[in-house]
Design a protein around this motif. Structure first.
Motif, PDB file in Angstrom:
ATOM      1  N   THR A  83       0.836  -1.214   0.000  1.00 45.56           N
ATOM      2  CA  THR A  83       0.000   0.000   0.000  1.00 45.56           C
ATOM      3  C   THR A  83       0.874   1.269   0.000  1.00 45.56           C
ATOM      4  O   THR A  83       0.434   2.322  -0.420  1.00 45.56           O
ATOM      5  CB  THR A  83      -0.948   0.033   1.216  1.00 45.56           C
ATOM      6  OG1 THR A  83      -0.159  -0.019   2.398  1.00 45.56           O
ATOM      7  CG2 THR A  83      -1.913  -1.133   1.180  1.00 45.56           C
ATOM      8  N   ARG A  84       2.108   1.120   0.481  1.00 40.88           N
ATOM      9  CA  ARG A  84       3.006   2.291   0.497  1.00 40.88           C
ATOM     10  C   ARG A  84       3.851   2.403  -0.765  1.00 40.88           C
ATOM     11  O   ARG A  84       4.262   3.492  -1.147  1.00 40.88           O
ATOM     12  CB  ARG A  84       3.946   2.203   1.701  1.00 40.88           C
ATOM     13  CG  ARG A  84       3.283   2.519   3.001  1.00 40.88           C
ATOM     14  CD  ARG A  84       4.334   2.702   4.070  1.00 40.88           C
ATOM     15  NE  ARG A  84       3.730   2.940   5.354  1.00 40.88           N
ATOM     16  CZ  ARG A  84       4.372   2.870   6.502  1.00 40.88           C
ATOM     17  NH1 ARG A  84       5.653   2.551   6.510  1.00 40.88           N
ATOM     18  NH2 ARG A  84       3.764   3.106   7.627  1.00 40.88           N
ATOM     19  N   CYS A  85       4.194   1.264  -1.366  1.00 37.95           N
ATOM     20  CA  CYS A  85       5.142   1.255  -2.486  1.00 37.95           C
ATOM     21  C   CYS A  85       4.565   1.985  -3.702  1.00 37.95           C
ATOM     22  O   CYS A  85       3.454   1.705  -4.148  1.00 37.95           O
ATOM     23  CB  CYS A  85       5.481  -0.188  -2.847  1.00 37.95           C
ATOM     24  SG  CYS A  85       6.586  -0.306  -4.271  1.00 37.95           S
ATOM     25  N   THR A  86       5.346   2.906  -4.232  1.00 38.39           N
ATOM     26  CA  THR A  86       4.934   3.648  -5.423  1.00 38.39           C
ATOM     27  C   THR A  86       5.698   3.176  -6.671  1.00 38.39           C
ATOM     28  O   THR A  86       5.605   3.809  -7.724  1.00 38.39           O
ATOM     29  CB  THR A  86       5.195   5.154  -5.229  1.00 38.39           C
ATOM     30  OG1 THR A  86       6.592   5.326  -4.968  1.00 38.39           O
ATOM     31  CG2 THR A  86       4.373   5.725  -4.098  1.00 38.39           C
ATOM     32  N   HIS A  87       6.493   2.110  -6.513  1.00 38.11           N
ATOM     33  CA  HIS A  87       7.277   1.541  -7.627  1.00 38.11           C
ATOM     34  C   HIS A  87       8.254   2.562  -8.213  1.00 38.11           C
ATOM     35  O   HIS A  87       8.478   2.607  -9.416  1.00 38.11           O
ATOM     36  CB  HIS A  87       6.345   0.968  -8.702  1.00 38.11           C
ATOM     37  CG  HIS A  87       5.464  -0.122  -8.154  1.00 38.11           C
ATOM     38  ND1 HIS A  87       5.842  -1.440  -8.133  1.00 38.11           N
ATOM     39  CD2 HIS A  87       4.252  -0.060  -7.551  1.00 38.11           C
ATOM     40  CE1 HIS A  87       4.877  -2.166  -7.560  1.00 38.11           C
ATOM     41  NE2 HIS A  87       3.902  -1.352  -7.204  1.00 38.11           N
ATOM     42  N   CYS A  88       8.813   3.364  -7.299  1.00 35.72           N
ATOM     43  CA  CYS A  88       9.743   4.407  -7.749  1.00 35.72           C
ATOM     44  C   CYS A  88      11.068   3.813  -8.241  1.00 35.72           C
ATOM     45  O   CYS A  88      11.789   4.442  -9.018  1.00 35.72           O
ATOM     46  CB  CYS A  88      10.006   5.396  -6.623  1.00 35.72           C
ATOM     47  SG  CYS A  88      10.951   4.680  -5.251  1.00 35.72           S
ATOM     48  N   GLY A  89      11.428   2.631  -7.752  1.00 36.37           N
ATOM     49  CA  GLY A  89      12.636   1.952  -8.235  1.00 36.37           C
ATOM     50  C   GLY A  89      13.908   2.248  -7.465  1.00 36.37           C
ATOM     51  O   GLY A  89      14.959   1.687  -7.783  1.00 36.37           O
ATOM     52  N   VAL A  90      13.855   3.094  -6.464  1.00 28.96           N
ATOM     53  CA  VAL A  90      15.079   3.436  -5.713  1.00 28.96           C
ATOM     54  C   VAL A  90      15.717   2.192  -5.093  1.00 28.96           C
ATOM     55  O   VAL A  90      16.939   2.016  -5.113  1.00 28.96           O
ATOM     56  CB  VAL A  90      14.764   4.483  -4.612  1.00 28.96           C
ATOM     57  CG1 VAL A  90      15.962   4.673  -3.692  1.00 28.96           C
ATOM     58  CG2 VAL A  90      14.365   5.801  -5.248  1.00 28.96           C
ATOM     59  N   CYS A  91      14.895   1.302  -4.569  1.00 34.30           N
ATOM     60  CA  CYS A  91      15.430   0.118  -3.870  1.00 34.30           C
ATOM     61  C   CYS A  91      16.206  -0.813  -4.793  1.00 34.30           C
ATOM     62  O   CYS A  91      17.099  -1.541  -4.341  1.00 34.30           O
ATOM     63  CB  CYS A  91      14.290  -0.641  -3.204  1.00 34.30           C
ATOM     64  SG  CYS A  91      12.977  -1.088  -4.369  1.00 34.30           S
ATOM     65  N   ILE A  92      15.888  -0.793  -6.067  1.00 35.82           N
ATOM     66  CA  ILE A  92      16.560  -1.689  -7.021  1.00 35.82           C
ATOM     67  C   ILE A  92      18.059  -1.427  -7.032  1.00 35.82           C
ATOM     68  O   ILE A  92      18.864  -2.347  -7.148  1.00 35.82           O
ATOM     69  CB  ILE A  92      15.985  -1.481  -8.437  1.00 35.82           C
ATOM     70  CG1 ILE A  92      14.526  -1.908  -8.469  1.00 35.82           C
ATOM     71  CG2 ILE A  92      16.784  -2.246  -9.486  1.00 35.82           C
ATOM     72  CD1 ILE A  92      13.817  -1.481  -9.730  1.00 35.82           C
ATOM     73  N   THR A  93      18.431  -0.182  -6.880  1.00 37.76           N
ATOM     74  CA  THR A  93      19.845   0.194  -6.990  1.00 37.76           C
ATOM     75  C   THR A  93      20.673  -0.292  -5.809  1.00 37.76           C
ATOM     76  O   THR A  93      21.899  -0.380  -5.912  1.00 37.76           O
ATOM     77  CB  THR A  93      20.004   1.716  -7.120  1.00 37.76           C
ATOM     78  OG1 THR A  93      19.464   2.318  -5.935  1.00 37.76           O
ATOM     79  CG2 THR A  93      19.268   2.251  -8.339  1.00 37.76           C
ATOM     80  N   VAL A  94      20.043  -0.590  -4.676  1.00 43.34           N
ATOM     81  CA  VAL A  94      20.820  -1.016  -3.501  1.00 43.34           C
ATOM     82  C   VAL A  94      20.741  -2.511  -3.243  1.00 43.34           C
ATOM     83  O   VAL A  94      21.544  -3.055  -2.492  1.00 43.34           O
ATOM     84  CB  VAL A  94      20.383  -0.271  -2.211  1.00 43.34           C
ATOM     85  CG1 VAL A  94      20.576   1.224  -2.363  1.00 43.34           C
ATOM     86  CG2 VAL A  94      18.945  -0.603  -1.833  1.00 43.34           C
ATOM     87  N   CYS A  95      19.789  -3.197  -3.843  1.00 39.87           N
ATOM     88  CA  CYS A  95      19.598  -4.624  -3.559  1.00 39.87           C
ATOM     89  C   CYS A  95      20.705  -5.449  -4.225  1.00 39.87           C
ATOM     90  O   CYS A  95      20.819  -5.455  -5.449  1.00 39.87           O
ATOM     91  CB  CYS A  95      18.228  -5.085  -4.048  1.00 39.87           C
ATOM     92  SG  CYS A  95      17.948  -6.838  -3.716  1.00 39.87           S
ATOM     93  N   PRO A  96      21.524  -6.163  -3.444  1.00 39.05           N
ATOM     94  CA  PRO A  96      22.654  -6.894  -4.033  1.00 39.05           C
ATOM     95  C   PRO A  96      22.270  -8.203  -4.715  1.00 39.05           C
ATOM     96  O   PRO A  96      23.093  -8.786  -5.411  1.00 39.05           O
ATOM     97  CB  PRO A  96      23.557  -7.160  -2.822  1.00 39.05           C
ATOM     98  CG  PRO A  96      22.636  -7.218  -1.665  1.00 39.05           C
ATOM     99  CD  PRO A  96      21.499  -6.287  -1.979  1.00 39.05           C
ATOM    100  N   THR A  97      21.066  -8.694  -4.506  1.00 40.90           N
ATOM    101  CA  THR A  97      20.721 -10.034  -5.012  1.00 40.90           C
ATOM    102  C   THR A  97      19.663 -10.018  -6.105  1.00 40.90           C
ATOM    103  O   THR A  97      19.192 -11.081  -6.516  1.00 40.90           O
ATOM    104  CB  THR A  97      20.199 -10.907  -3.859  1.00 40.90           C
ATOM    105  OG1 THR A  97      18.994 -10.306  -3.358  1.00 40.90           O
ATOM    106  CG2 THR A  97      21.218 -11.025  -2.746  1.00 40.90           C
ATOM    107  N   GLU A  98      19.266  -8.816  -6.531  1.00 37.68           N
ATOM    108  CA  GLU A  98      18.197  -8.694  -7.530  1.00 37.68           C
ATOM    109  C   GLU A  98      16.880  -9.305  -7.040  1.00 37.68           C
ATOM    110  O   GLU A  98      16.129  -9.915  -7.811  1.00 37.68           O
ATOM    111  CB  GLU A  98      18.623  -9.293  -8.875  1.00 37.68           C
ATOM    112  CG  GLU A  98      19.823  -8.563  -9.448  1.00 37.68           C
ATOM    113  CD  GLU A  98      20.225  -9.066 -10.830  1.00 37.68           C
ATOM    114  OE1 GLU A  98      19.757 -10.131 -11.248  1.00 37.68           O
ATOM    115  OE2 GLU A  98      21.016  -8.356 -11.476  1.00 37.68           O
ATOM    116  N   ALA A  99      16.649  -9.153  -5.745  1.00 36.92           N
ATOM    117  CA  ALA A  99      15.352  -9.548  -5.191  1.00 36.92           C
ATOM    118  C   ALA A  99      14.296  -8.489  -5.531  1.00 36.92           C
ATOM    119  O   ALA A  99      13.105  -8.764  -5.490  1.00 36.92           O
ATOM    120  CB  ALA A  99      15.447  -9.718  -3.677  1.00 36.92           C
ATOM    121  N   LEU A 100      14.762  -7.286  -5.829  1.00 36.18           N
ATOM    122  CA  LEU A 100      13.874  -6.191  -6.238  1.00 36.18           C
ATOM    123  C   LEU A 100      14.208  -5.852  -7.687  1.00 36.18           C
ATOM    124  O   LEU A 100      15.348  -5.460  -7.991  1.00 36.18           O
ATOM    125  CB  LEU A 100      14.079  -4.975  -5.335  1.00 36.18           C
ATOM    126  CG  LEU A 100      13.584  -5.201  -3.900  1.00 36.18           C
ATOM    127  CD1 LEU A 100      14.298  -4.299  -2.920  1.00 36.18           C
ATOM    128  CD2 LEU A 100      12.073  -4.992  -3.815  1.00 36.18           C
TER     129      LEU A 100
END
Ligand code: SF4
Ligand code: SF4
Length: 135
Positions: A83-100
């Protein structure tokens, strides 16, 4: 006998030290390195299978903690609050395992829990505080 999969976060000063080998040498523990990463600020992150007698296991974990290694259970639950996630994509850049991962067709960010190693890098990175840790 105890056997667990754990996540170890090493401060930069310990990255080159033979700490994991010392678990076998001093505490008679068997280890299996499942994955290893260098993450931002050059910290080390290791996913480890560790087994041995329970007393030795606990001593080994205490040895790691005294050195400044952060030890987490791999089963620690990370969830995304949809409900909070806006799919902005910021988290993709920090995730080391491509879980995001960004779906380039829908422009939605998918969270693959089976790839998540509970490193928690996405927690402070998410501007909406949509990634949460549940103990
Ligand atoms: S940074 Fe937060 S809001 Fe943005 S896609 Fe990732 S989880 Fe969603
Ligand atoms: S905690 Fe977040 S950054 Fe770390 S592996 Fe899981 S989804 Fe990726």
């Amino acid at each position: 006998m105890i056997s667990k999969r754990i996540v170890l976060k090493f401060p930069h000063r310990l990255v080159d030290q033979p700490i994991v080998c010392n678990l076998a040498k001093y505490f008679d523990l068997e280890f299996n390195i499942l994955k290893a990463y260098i993450i931002p600020k050059e910290e080390g992150l290791l996913i480890l299978g560790l087994s041995g007698e329970e007393e030795n296991y606990n001593k080994g974990i205490n040895y790691l903690k005294k050195l400044g290694v952060i030890v987490q259970s791999l089963s620690q639950g990370i969830i995304r609050n949809s409900t909070r996630c806006t799919h902005c994509g910021v988290c993709i850049t920090v995730c080391p395992t491509e879980a995001l991962v960004l779906d380039t067709h829908t422009r939605k960010v998918h969270f693959y829990e089976n790839k998540c190693i509970a490193c928690e890098l996405c927690i402070p990175a998410c501007p909406l505080r949509a990634m949460e840790v549940h103990y």
